[in-house]
Design a protein around this motif. Sequence first.
Motif, PDB file in Angstrom:
ATOM      1  N   VAL A 247       0.844  -1.193   0.000  1.00 37.70           N
ATOM      2  CA  VAL A 247       0.000   0.000   0.000  1.00 37.70           C
ATOM      3  C   VAL A 247       0.882   1.247   0.000  1.00 37.70           C
ATOM      4  CG1 VAL A 247      -1.722   1.302   1.318  1.00 37.70           C
ATOM      5  CG2 VAL A 247      -1.862  -1.200   1.193  1.00 37.70           C
ATOM      6  N   ARG A 273      -3.176   4.260  -9.447  1.00 39.81           N
ATOM      7  CA  ARG A 273      -4.474   3.668  -9.122  1.00 39.81           C
ATOM      8  C   ARG A 273      -5.021   2.873 -10.302  1.00 39.81           C
ATOM      9  NH1 ARG A 273     -10.062   4.564  -8.626  1.00 39.81           N
ATOM     10  NH2 ARG A 273     -10.005   6.179 -10.208  1.00 39.81           N
ATOM     11  N   LYS A 278      -2.731  -0.096  -4.600  1.00 39.14           N
ATOM     12  CA  LYS A 278      -3.555   0.356  -3.481  1.00 39.14           C
ATOM     13  C   LYS A 278      -2.998   1.687  -2.993  1.00 39.14           C
ATOM     14  CE  LYS A 278      -4.778  -4.305  -1.914  1.00 39.14           C
ATOM     15  NZ  LYS A 278      -4.718  -5.274  -0.787  1.00 39.14           N
ATOM     16  N   THR A 317      -9.793   1.407   1.368  1.00 37.02           N
ATOM     17  CA  THR A 317      -8.427   0.898   1.208  1.00 37.02           C
ATOM     18  C   THR A 317      -7.571   1.317   2.390  1.00 37.02           C
ATOM     19  OG1 THR A 317      -8.548   0.918  -1.222  1.00 37.02           O
ATOM     20  CG2 THR A 317      -6.348   1.018  -0.243  1.00 37.02           C
TER      21      THR A 317
END
Length: 337
Positions: A247, A273, A278, A317
């Motif tokens: 992430v 994206r 993420k 997310t």
Amino acid sequence: MRGFVMDEERLAAIRALPKVELHLHLEGAAPPAFIRGLAQEKSVRLDGIFAGNGSYAYTDFGHFLEVYEAATSVLKSPEDYARLVTAVLEESAANGVLYSETFLSPDFCGGGDLGAWRDYLHAMREAAEAAERDIGITLRGIVTCIRHFGPEKAKRAALCAAETAGDWLVGFGMAGDENRGSPRDFAYSFDMAREAGLKLTCHAGEWRGPREVAEAIDDLRVARIGHGVRSIEDLALVDKIVENGIVLEVCPGSNVTLGVYPKLSAHPIEKLRERGVKVTVSTDDPPFFHTSMADEYEALARVFGWDEEVFAEIARTSAEAAFCDEETRAALLKRLG
């Protein structure tokens, strides 16, 4: 999409959406008025760190670090940090933030001494719990070592983190000058934190290129990368990030203000994206970069045409990537709807 036209009523609705912030430096979020007031109380002179309009003043990233550390110098006690937590959380809550993770450094909170660190941590946690009770915002802490302070001081920070890991102190990471040393120099500290059950993040790919991101992932085995935006320069790395579920804690306003990108339309957050990365949205050091979480949302809506559905995805997310325990995560996801 560039320069998306959106009416003001819809932009206001987007600004008001519930938010989750994962990349926030506690001292860097200190309102300038708070720091000036504290300096006056302590009769400390802070020459040259404020502009005429009262905001923080700096010329480049190196100078930013100097001003940051000068502002931090007036924070000298657990009580000061408790007051800082309250001020920062009030500002975050006003911008719709439901949950935040903030970077904390034992180097600034007791000089790396474990006993002093425990006192600072206790005071900050008490202030955070009061804010959760009174204004409904949840805070968790991530200890960060400071890269330009070197690997030996990082070990002391990691020890402080390992000894106080738990349901409130949930992560370990590294901030500071990315141009100093390499991630592998700090592997010992990250291993210590991992063994204590802390989840890991690291600033990388802001000033140095994609190789820095790859080294942070490979050598430190992190779950998240702070910034990480220059990974877009190596699409094979981007694919690796996607495959491994890494992430990115993206701070668009910070990147533009510091000159990593010349303007928001040149920022790669949308490209990342679209490729399945993420991405999350944070402010980094909001008063230094003249931003807020509401400002970030509005800017992304104006420039990339992100609508409520995209922002809801970003918030989910972020909640799923948070380092908190599962009970806290479930409650947060429920609040997000």
